[in-house]
Design a protein around this motif. Structure first.
Motif, PDB file in Angstrom:
ATOM      1  N   ARG A 451       1.389   1.924  12.438  1.00 38.56           N
ATOM      2  CA  ARG A 451       0.845   2.444  11.194  1.00 38.56           C
ATOM      3  C   ARG A 451       1.632   1.977   9.974  1.00 38.56           C
ATOM      4  O   ARG A 451       1.148   1.977   8.858  1.00 38.56           O
ATOM      5  CB  ARG A 451       0.924   3.975  11.270  1.00 38.56           C
ATOM      6  CG  ARG A 451      -0.368   4.658  10.972  1.00 38.56           C
ATOM      7  CD  ARG A 451      -0.420   6.087  11.513  1.00 38.56           C
ATOM      8  NE  ARG A 451       0.800   6.865  11.452  1.00 38.56           N
ATOM      9  CZ  ARG A 451       1.177   7.604  10.396  1.00 38.56           C
ATOM     10  NH1 ARG A 451       0.445   7.654   9.321  1.00 38.56           N
ATOM     11  NH2 ARG A 451       2.289   8.292  10.444  1.00 38.56           N
ATOM     12  N   ARG A 452       2.894   1.611  10.209  1.00 41.16           N
ATOM     13  CA  ARG A 452       3.745   1.220   9.092  1.00 41.16           C
ATOM     14  C   ARG A 452       3.893  -0.294   8.942  1.00 41.16           C
ATOM     15  O   ARG A 452       4.792  -0.752   8.242  1.00 41.16           O
ATOM     16  CB  ARG A 452       5.119   1.833   9.261  1.00 41.16           C
ATOM     17  CG  ARG A 452       5.088   3.321   9.132  1.00 41.16           C
ATOM     18  CD  ARG A 452       6.321   3.794   8.421  1.00 41.16           C
ATOM     19  NE  ARG A 452       6.369   5.231   8.398  1.00 41.16           N
ATOM     20  CZ  ARG A 452       7.486   5.918   8.384  1.00 41.16           C
ATOM     21  NH1 ARG A 452       8.645   5.287   8.431  1.00 41.16           N
ATOM     22  NH2 ARG A 452       7.454   7.220   8.323  1.00 41.16           N
ATOM     23  N   THR A 455       5.025  -2.372   5.682  1.00 43.45           N
ATOM     24  CA  THR A 455       5.972  -1.660   4.815  1.00 43.45           C
ATOM     25  C   THR A 455       7.252  -1.436   5.623  1.00 43.45           C
ATOM     26  O   THR A 455       7.451  -2.077   6.648  1.00 43.45           O
ATOM     27  CB  THR A 455       5.357  -0.350   4.260  1.00 43.45           C
ATOM     28  OG1 THR A 455       6.378   0.376   3.604  1.00 43.45           O
ATOM     29  CG2 THR A 455       4.760   0.509   5.362  1.00 43.45           C
ATOM     30  N   THR A 482       6.010  10.050   3.058  1.00 42.67           N
ATOM     31  CA  THR A 482       4.547  10.164   3.035  1.00 42.67           C
ATOM     32  C   THR A 482       3.971   8.763   2.819  1.00 42.67           C
ATOM     33  O   THR A 482       4.707   7.823   2.528  1.00 42.67           O
ATOM     34  CB  THR A 482       4.086  11.041   1.867  1.00 42.67           C
ATOM     35  OG1 THR A 482       4.535  10.393   0.658  1.00 42.67           O
ATOM     36  CG2 THR A 482       4.657  12.433   1.936  1.00 42.67           C
ATOM     37  N   ASP A 483       2.643   8.651   2.917  1.00 44.75           N
ATOM     38  CA  ASP A 483       2.004   7.348   2.671  1.00 44.75           C
ATOM     39  C   ASP A 483       2.312   6.866   1.265  1.00 44.75           C
ATOM     40  O   ASP A 483       2.516   5.682   1.023  1.00 44.75           O
ATOM     41  CB  ASP A 483       0.488   7.465   2.859  1.00 44.75           C
ATOM     42  CG  ASP A 483       0.159   7.635   4.342  1.00 44.75           C
ATOM     43  OD1 ASP A 483       1.066   7.381   5.171  1.00 44.75           O
ATOM     44  OD2 ASP A 483      -0.972   8.034   4.663  1.00 44.75           O
ATOM     45  N   GLU A 484       2.372   7.836   0.381  1.00 42.89           N
ATOM     46  CA  GLU A 484       2.649   7.499  -1.031  1.00 42.89           C
ATOM     47  C   GLU A 484       4.061   6.890  -1.144  1.00 42.89           C
ATOM     48  O   GLU A 484       4.265   5.863  -1.786  1.00 42.89           O
ATOM     49  CB  GLU A 484       2.587   8.802  -1.825  1.00 42.89           C
ATOM     50  CG  GLU A 484       2.529   8.661  -3.317  1.00 42.89           C
ATOM     51  CD  GLU A 484       2.690  10.049  -3.941  1.00 42.89           C
ATOM     52  OE1 GLU A 484       3.423  10.167  -4.922  1.00 42.89           O
ATOM     53  OE2 GLU A 484       2.100  11.011  -3.389  1.00 42.89           O
ATOM     54  N   ASP A 485       5.032   7.522  -0.483  1.00 41.82           N
ATOM     55  CA  ASP A 485       6.400   6.993  -0.497  1.00 41.82           C
ATOM     56  C   ASP A 485       6.433   5.588   0.091  1.00 41.82           C
ATOM     57  O   ASP A 485       7.117   4.703  -0.419  1.00 41.82           O
ATOM     58  CB  ASP A 485       7.332   7.870   0.355  1.00 41.82           C
ATOM     59  CG  ASP A 485       7.486   9.259  -0.219  1.00 41.82           C
ATOM     60  OD1 ASP A 485       7.575   9.375  -1.445  1.00 41.82           O
ATOM     61  OD2 ASP A 485       7.494  10.220   0.573  1.00 41.82           O
ATOM     62  N   LEU A 486       5.672   5.425   1.165  1.00 41.51           N
ATOM     63  CA  LEU A 486       5.713   4.133   1.857  1.00 41.51           C
ATOM     64  C   LEU A 486       5.143   3.015   0.996  1.00 41.51           C
ATOM     65  O   LEU A 486       5.573   1.862   1.087  1.00 41.51           O
ATOM     66  CB  LEU A 486       4.941   4.226   3.178  1.00 41.51           C
ATOM     67  CG  LEU A 486       5.631   5.079   4.238  1.00 41.51           C
ATOM     68  CD1 LEU A 486       4.737   5.250   5.458  1.00 41.51           C
ATOM     69  CD2 LEU A 486       6.955   4.445   4.647  1.00 41.51           C
ATOM     70  N   ALA A 487       4.194   3.385   0.158  1.00 44.71           N
ATOM     71  CA  ALA A 487       3.626   2.382  -0.740  1.00 44.71           C
ATOM     72  C   ALA A 487       4.604   2.099  -1.883  1.00 44.71           C
ATOM     73  O   ALA A 487       4.760   0.966  -2.340  1.00 44.71           O
ATOM     74  CB  ALA A 487       2.297   2.888  -1.292  1.00 44.71           C
ATOM     75  N   LYS A 488       5.302   3.133  -2.300  1.00 47.61           N
ATOM     76  CA  LYS A 488       6.178   3.040  -3.460  1.00 47.61           C
ATOM     77  C   LYS A 488       7.510   2.336  -3.143  1.00 47.61           C
ATOM     78  O   LYS A 488       8.026   1.558  -3.962  1.00 47.61           O
ATOM     79  CB  LYS A 488       6.470   4.485  -3.900  1.00 47.61           C
ATOM     80  CG  LYS A 488       7.180   4.650  -5.204  1.00 47.61           C
ATOM     81  CD  LYS A 488       6.936   6.078  -5.677  1.00 47.61           C
ATOM     82  CE  LYS A 488       8.199   6.698  -6.220  1.00 47.61           C
ATOM     83  NZ  LYS A 488       8.051   8.120  -6.490  1.00 47.61           N
ATOM     84  N   LYS A 491       8.093  -1.519  -3.504  1.00 49.80           N
ATOM     85  CA  LYS A 491       8.068  -1.900  -4.932  1.00 49.80           C
ATOM     86  C   LYS A 491       9.387  -1.523  -5.586  1.00 49.80           C
ATOM     87  O   LYS A 491       9.999  -2.290  -6.325  1.00 49.80           O
ATOM     88  CB  LYS A 491       6.926  -1.172  -5.648  1.00 49.80           C
ATOM     89  CG  LYS A 491       5.585  -1.808  -5.368  1.00 49.80           C
ATOM     90  CD  LYS A 491       4.480  -1.105  -6.129  1.00 49.80           C
ATOM     91  CE  LYS A 491       3.195  -1.177  -5.295  1.00 49.80           C
ATOM     92  NZ  LYS A 491       2.344  -0.029  -5.461  1.00 49.80           N
ATOM     93  N   GLN A 494      12.204  -3.751  -4.202  1.00 48.55           N
ATOM     94  CA  GLN A 494      11.999  -5.202  -4.332  1.00 48.55           C
ATOM     95  C   GLN A 494      13.037  -5.856  -5.251  1.00 48.55           C
ATOM     96  O   GLN A 494      13.642  -6.862  -4.905  1.00 48.55           O
ATOM     97  CB  GLN A 494      10.565  -5.461  -4.851  1.00 48.55           C
ATOM     98  CG  GLN A 494      10.188  -6.917  -4.997  1.00 48.55           C
ATOM     99  CD  GLN A 494      10.266  -7.672  -3.651  1.00 48.55           C
ATOM    100  OE1 GLN A 494      10.058  -7.089  -2.581  1.00 48.55           O
ATOM    101  NE2 GLN A 494      10.627  -8.954  -3.713  1.00 48.55           N
TER     102      GLN A 494
END
Ligand code: ATP
Length: 586
Positions: A451-452, A455, A482-488, A491, A494
């Motif tokens: 699932r990850r 990321t 959370t999914d939000e953290d994983l997206a953030k 970035k 980086q």
């Protein structure tokens, strides 16, 4: 055989507290029992109709029992309830009410053991709508034909209150005397019992085939073998000495023990207490079907909760979520498990329980197709203290409780049902519980899977050492995002990505991605342990080890207000470890 014979024997057994007398009474009863039903009599005597591992109970609630008694005796339920309050024993009440019943049964048929057993069996198997009424009718039918004394024991049996106090060992003694040539032969019967957990079957074999039959007693896939257990020692020196200078040291995984019985495509799982727990672990059942390359087998494994995102081991308590009747699909998704196989007791017709441990392990290695979710318990063959100690620390670091050190001697058989010195556990408490959160610096990351994918799966985190002005790794955290953290996160990190480990970062672990030590996040761990792979406070508590935070969880608090040098210091972590340590280390 009349049920009255049993009831009579029960009454006498109940009246004595002496084990020898009890055994004699039991010997008498067993000798008077036709061989073909001796197994049934043995189960009944223990208040059951099957061995424990069969998931079927008669299960009559007191209310239902009262209803049945009312019907059989022609008396009012309220009267019966009153009497139960007085006697505190539904059996005694049944005896009273059947003695004084208003309703006379004209064609009373004397009860035989076979009939009682059959009806109880029917009651245990009744389920679904109408089950309650049917159970009641069946029980009332039995009571109507029962003498008062029989009614007493039937009632106690169906409500789970027949407590004659006959231990398994007493039954084995009695069987040895009645059919096995004397009490001195009990050992043979005991072994048969230990490898089958079925006193009824042992009784039948010894009654029908004598001691020779028992000596040839065969393991049967589907009947759980009673578990072998460990003794404990607290130093590698003592352990090696006890095991003749050399042992197989295996990780002691922290999960639930499982004995897996595979018969072609059918897999049954038994717990350490021999309960059938297959329904709690449908995923484990599937894994075993897929990765055990043997037609029939009995294998042992520790079933461990794992983090679905990182694949890391989780604390034992998470398996609690699997103890449920409904919603197992969801629990399976949220709390997946891995299996760590540690013994092979039977493979394709061959009983391995009397083989030495190294042979059993070889057999296990031969049939397990390893996958990420099914692995053979990690082990080394250790013959020196230092090696054993390092392996112990490694086990702790990976989330295990310690080690199980196993004898490699010729006589290192599987001691079913016994705690002995062939297996010695080593789990000195190097743990200290954590209550406070810590702020750690992100110094590296690992690619995610499943699932990850795409990321990060986990972050490598460090504490600050102001004396040396470096960041020392203390944990790897993949939980709480959370999914939000994983997206953030990618970035956010980086701009700090670098090609190599940063010069101010101390780490033995190789991360997939390295960062400048800038970003600080808040973490709550479960405990702090000594660790061979994290370098935080290396050599401070113990030479060659650092400290690690186990079971870390991101609190979702990005400490944007903190610079890397404001992170929790190595000294603070040492302080937390020391102040909370349950046991002082050396
Ligand atoms: P504990 O609380 O230490 O688990 P226990 O009384 O449950 O004690 P022990 O005999 O002390 O049982 O320890 C053996 C248990 O360790 C086994 O029942 C099994 O569940 C677990 N275990 C984990 N890994 C292994 C392994 N590699 N070999 C044998 N047992 C293992």
């Amino acid at each position: 055989m009349r049920y009255a014979v049993i009831a009579e024997a029960y009454e006498k057994i109940e009246a004595t507290t002496k084990r020898l007398e009890m055994t004699d009474l039991l010997v008498n009863l067993l000798k008077n029992t036709p061989k073909e039903i001796i197994n049934k009599v043995v189960y009944l005597t223990q208040g059951k109709i099957y061995p424990d591992f069969v998931n079927l109970e008669i299960g009559v609630a007191e209310k239902l029992a009262i209803k049945a008694l009312a019907r059989a005796s022609g008396r009012k339920e309220s009267e019966i309830e009153e009497d139960v309050k007085k006697t505190g024993d539904i059996g005694e009440t049944a005896q009273n009410f059947i003695t004084n019943k208003k309703q006379v049964t004209f064609f009373q048929q004397p009860l035989t053991v076979q009939r009682v057993y059959e009806i109880l069996d029917k009651m245990a198997r009744t389920s679904g709508s109408g089950a309650v009424d049917l159970k009641m009718a069946l029980l009332a039918g039995l009571l109507a034909d029962a003498t008062p004394k029989e009614a007493k024991y039937i009632m106690r049996t169906v409500t789970g209150n027949l407590r004659l106090g006959i231990a398994d060992m007493t039954v084995l003694d009695a069987l040895a005397i009645a059919y096995g040539g004397g009490k001195e032969n009990r050992g043979y019967l005991e072994r048969a019992y230990n490898v089958s957990s079925d006193l009824g079957r042992v009784a039948k074999v010894v009654a029908e085939k004598g001691l020779e039959g028992v000596k040839k007693f065969e393991i049967s896939v589907g009947e759980p073998i009673r578990a072998m257990l460990c003794e404990r020692l607290s130093s590698p020196e003592e352990i090696l000495e006890k095991l003749g200078g050399k042992c197989i040291a295996e990780y002691k995984y922290d999960g639930e023990r499982i004995q897996a019985h595979k018969k072609s495509d059918e897999v049954t799982l038994f717990s350490r207490r021999l309960e059938n727990i297959s329904s709690q672990y449908p995923d484990a059942v599937e894994l075993l079907k897929k990765y055990v390359n043997a037609k029939d087998s009995i294998l042992e494994a520790e079933c461990v909760a794992i983090d679905p995102d990182t694949g890391e081991m989780r604390p034992f308590q998470e398996l609690m979520h699997r103890r449920r009747k409904y919603g197992i699909e969801k629990a399976m998704e949220e709390y997946p498990v891995s299996l760590f196989m540690f013994d092979a007791l039977y493979v394709d017709g061959k009983d391995l329980t009397l083989e030495p441990c190294p042979i059993r392990r070889q057999a296990l290695e031969k049939i397990i197709g390893e996958s990420e979710r099914v692995q053979i318990a990690k082990c080394i063959i250790a013959d020196n203290v230092k090696e054993l100690e390092m392996f112990f620390l490694e086990a702790i670091e990976e989330g295990c409780e310690g080690l199980v050190c196993k004898s490699m001697a010729k006589d290192s058989v599987y001691q079913a049902g016994a705690r002995g010195w062939l297996w010695i556990k080593y789990k000195r408490d190097y743990k200290s519980e954590m209550t406070d959160t810590v702020d750690l610096v992100v110094v590296g990351a690992f690619h995610g899977r499943g699932r990850r994918a795409g990321t990060y799966g986990a972050l490598l985190l460090a504490a600050y050492n102001p004396e040396k002005d470096v960041f020392e790794t203390v944990t790897k955290c993949g939980t709480g995002f959370t999914d939000e953290d994983l997206a953030k996160l990618p970035k956010m990190l980086q701009k700090h990505k670098i090609a190599h480990k940063h010069s101010r970062v101390q780490s033995i672990i190789e991360a997939d991605v390295w960062f400048e030590p800038v970003v600080v996040i808040e973490i709550l761990g479960a405990e702090i342990t000594l660790s061979p792979v994290h370098v935080c406070a290396i050599d401070v508590i113990r030479k060659g080890s650092g400290l690690a935070i186990r079971f870390p969880r991101f609190t979702r608090n990005y400490r944007l207000d903190k610079g890397a040098e404001d992170a929790t210091t190595v000294e603070e972590i040492v302080g937390m470890y020391r102040s909370q340590l349950k046991k002082i280390v050396e």
